[in-house]
Design a protein around this motif. Sequence first.
Motif, mmCIF file in Angstrom:
data_model
loop_
_atom_site.group_PDB
_atom_site.id
_atom_site.type_symbol
_atom_site.label_atom_id
_atom_site.label_comp_id
_atom_site.label_asym_id
_atom_site.label_seq_id
_atom_site.Cartn_x
_atom_site.Cartn_y
_atom_site.Cartn_z
ATOM 1 N N ASN A 7 -12.876 -35.464 26.140
ATOM 2 C CA ASN A 7 -12.596 -36.199 24.826
ATOM 3 C C ASN A 7 -12.539 -37.472 24.659
ATOM 4 O OD1 ASN A 7 -12.506 -33.465 23.952
ATOM 5 N ND2 ASN A 7 -10.148 -33.488 23.851
ATOM 6 N N THR A 8 -11.816 -38.134 25.909
ATOM 7 C CA THR A 8 -11.926 -39.662 25.671
ATOM 8 C C THR A 8 -13.347 -40.116 25.849
ATOM 9 O OG1 THR A 8 -9.676 -39.668 26.688
ATOM 10 C CG2 THR A 8 -11.111 -41.592 26.982
ATOM 11 N N THR A 11 -15.298 -39.825 22.476
ATOM 12 C CA THR A 11 -14.686 -40.861 21.804
ATOM 13 C C THR A 11 -15.477 -42.229 21.721
ATOM 14 O OG1 THR A 11 -12.811 -39.379 21.390
ATOM 15 C CG2 THR A 11 -12.599 -41.721 20.546
ATOM 16 N N ILE A 74 -11.896 -38.091 14.388
ATOM 17 C CA ILE A 74 -13.017 -37.425 15.174
ATOM 18 C C ILE A 74 -12.186 -36.061 15.829
ATOM 19 C CG2 ILE A 74 -14.114 -37.709 17.317
ATOM 20 C CD1 ILE A 74 -14.118 -40.756 16.854
ATOM 21 N N ILE A 76 -13.335 -32.977 18.188
ATOM 22 C CA ILE A 76 -14.383 -32.633 19.382
ATOM 23 C C ILE A 76 -13.776 -31.205 19.897
ATOM 24 C CG2 ILE A 76 -15.210 -33.156 21.677
ATOM 25 C CD1 ILE A 76 -13.883 -36.001 21.113
ATOM 26 N N ALA A 88 -19.002 -32.540 17.811
ATOM 27 C CA ALA A 88 -18.052 -33.451 17.317
ATOM 28 C C ALA A 88 -18.271 -33.608 15.856
ATOM 29 C CB ALA A 88 -17.806 -34.787 18.200
ATOM 30 N N TRP A 90 -16.856 -36.241 12.332
ATOM 31 C CA TRP A 90 -15.977 -37.368 11.977
ATOM 32 C C TRP A 90 -15.971 -37.759 10.482
ATOM 33 C CZ3 TRP A 90 -19.399 -38.175 15.802
ATOM 34 C CH2 TRP A 90 -20.366 -38.782 15.764
#
Length: 155
Positions: A7-8, A11, A74, A76, A88, A90
């Motif tokens: 996830n990081t 992003t 965001i 995911i 994902a 957003w």
Amino acid sequence: MTTQEDNTAITVLIGRFFRTLNERRFEGDWGKEFFTDDVIAESPHGAARGAAAVRQSQQAVEDWAAIQYMNTDILIEADAAGPDSATASWNSLMTHIHHESTLEKLGQGLDPLFTVGGVWDVDLRRTADGWRFSRTSVRPIWMSGTAPQLPAAAE
């Protein structure tokens, strides 16, 4: 299932991608940092695949004197296709400033700003170089200002 580390990474990929667009940093083979070789890009400008999709992403920025895209919320999710895929989405506020030459062609007194509120949906694939977009899609929800002149096929 995507991990917190995934996830990081996703992003950060999204943030880096939009930073390069906003700052117009298209050095070298910039698309390799963000897209798979078979990426599909869908937008009001039309749809494209592979290298043409990468060029379309760059051209969509260069058609304007300046842009600034701001993204939030965001979300995911792991993709059912397997551990090396994810989706994902957003919200995005996309502000564009027309080139003076464009405004002159369109007519005097027009608003130089064109602003769009929309939603991005992407598919991602984990590659040897990290997560990359395998499909991007931007869907406008609202628009304000002087709209761009899209190619006839995209209208």
